[in-house]
Each structure stands twice: as structure tokens, then as C-alpha cells.
Motif scaffolding. Sequence first.
Motif, PDB file in Angstrom:
ATOM      1  N   GLY A  14       0.825  -1.215   0.000  1.00  0.00           N
ATOM      2  CA  GLY A  14       0.000   0.000   0.000  1.00  0.00           C
ATOM      3  C   GLY A  14       0.852   1.255   0.000  1.00  0.00           C
ATOM      4  N   CYS A  15       1.931   1.254   0.780  1.00  0.00           N
ATOM      5  CA  CYS A  15       2.835   2.412   0.811  1.00  0.00           C
ATOM      6  C   CYS A  15       3.489   2.626  -0.547  1.00  0.00           C
ATOM      7  N   LEU A 118      -7.345   5.928  -2.595  1.00  0.00           N
ATOM      8  CA  LEU A 118      -7.577   4.479  -2.560  1.00  0.00           C
ATOM      9  C   LEU A 118      -6.289   3.703  -2.303  1.00  0.00           C
ATOM     10  N   ALA A 119      -5.189   4.143  -2.883  1.00  0.00           N
ATOM     11  CA  ALA A 119      -3.912   3.467  -2.642  1.00  0.00           C
ATOM     12  C   ALA A 119      -3.523   3.584  -1.172  1.00  0.00           C
ATOM     13  N   GLY A 120      -3.819   4.718  -0.564  1.00  0.00           N
ATOM     14  CA  GLY A 120      -3.485   4.919   0.841  1.00  0.00           C
ATOM     15  C   GLY A 120      -4.295   4.059   1.782  1.00  0.00           C
ATOM     16  N   ILE A 121      -5.465   3.623   1.367  1.00  0.00           N
ATOM     17  CA  ILE A 121      -6.330   2.820   2.237  1.00  0.00           C
ATOM     18  C   ILE A 121      -5.689   1.474   2.581  1.00  0.00           C
ATOM     19  N   VAL A 125      -5.222  -0.788   6.439  1.00  0.00           N
ATOM     20  CA  VAL A 125      -5.787  -2.147   6.351  1.00  0.00           C
ATOM     21  C   VAL A 125      -4.703  -3.171   6.682  1.00  0.00           C
ATOM     22  N   GLY A 126      -3.518  -3.000   6.108  1.00  0.00           N
ATOM     23  CA  GLY A 126      -2.415  -3.906   6.409  1.00  0.00           C
ATOM     24  C   GLY A 126      -1.999  -3.831   7.864  1.00  0.00           C
ATOM     25  N   GLY A 127      -1.971  -2.625   8.421  1.00  0.00           N
ATOM     26  CA  GLY A 127      -1.623  -2.461   9.830  1.00  0.00           C
ATOM     27  C   GLY A 127      -2.638  -3.086  10.760  1.00  0.00           C
TER      28      GLY A 127
END
Length: 137
Positions: A14-15, A118-121, A125-127
Amino acid sequence: MDDLRLAPAVGIVGCVLYLLALVVPYGLVETASAVGAYYSSGALSPLLPGVFALVCIIVLAAGREGRSDPSIAAGASIGMGVFIVALSLLWAVTVPESLVLGLTESTLMEYHRWGVVLAGILIPVGGTWFARALDLL
């Protein structure tokens, strides 16, 4: 499937996607100064959350590999991820539509700011998934 390895990897992806999304306008718009105006026209530039995305890559990778406390890495990535999404959304909402449409003929620029959000979401979510895999949630 090992959630303790996969979950932080999702945050890292995501990052990276967030950072790649910030680079896209430089390939679509002819002048770099126009991209600078685009990024600075909103309430807050998304380049600041981009710095946090770089830091979040390091935090998640260190937590994944056990070089730092995984629970702290999971919590920090959730906090930074929410911060990244909130600031990106603030920027996307406040960028003037006329500026976006005047940058280039490509219709991709019309949707770019929402793609950045959207990419930042994926980061929080991963965290959150990482925290859940650690039985913190």
C-alpha cells in the motif's frame, strides 16, 4: 498462509502504491511546474503523507522481521495509515476541478486524486490485519 508475514506486506505494498500514485502525474502532464501547482492547490499537499508512507515502509518491515516490537509497528502503521488517508482525502476534496481538467488531455488525471486516496487505504488495512494477526484486536 502466514498472516504475521502477509499482513505487513500488504501495508508495505500500500505504501509503495501510494508513492507510485504520486509519481503518475509527472508522466501524464508535460510540465513539472503544472504538477507542482496541482499538488499545492489543495488544502494540504499529498507529498507530506508521502513522507509518512516512506516511514511506514520502514516501520512495517522492521516489525515484520522482528527488528522492532511487532505490536508497536502494527499500531504505528495503523496511526500513520489513517493519517495518510485523512490528509489525502482532504487534499482530494479541496483540489479545484477546473485545475485538474486543465492539466492534460488524458482522462486519467480526472481520477488520479481518488486513486491516491484508494492506494493509501491499503496502509491502515495492512496495519490492522497485522495487529489482528498479533492478537492485539
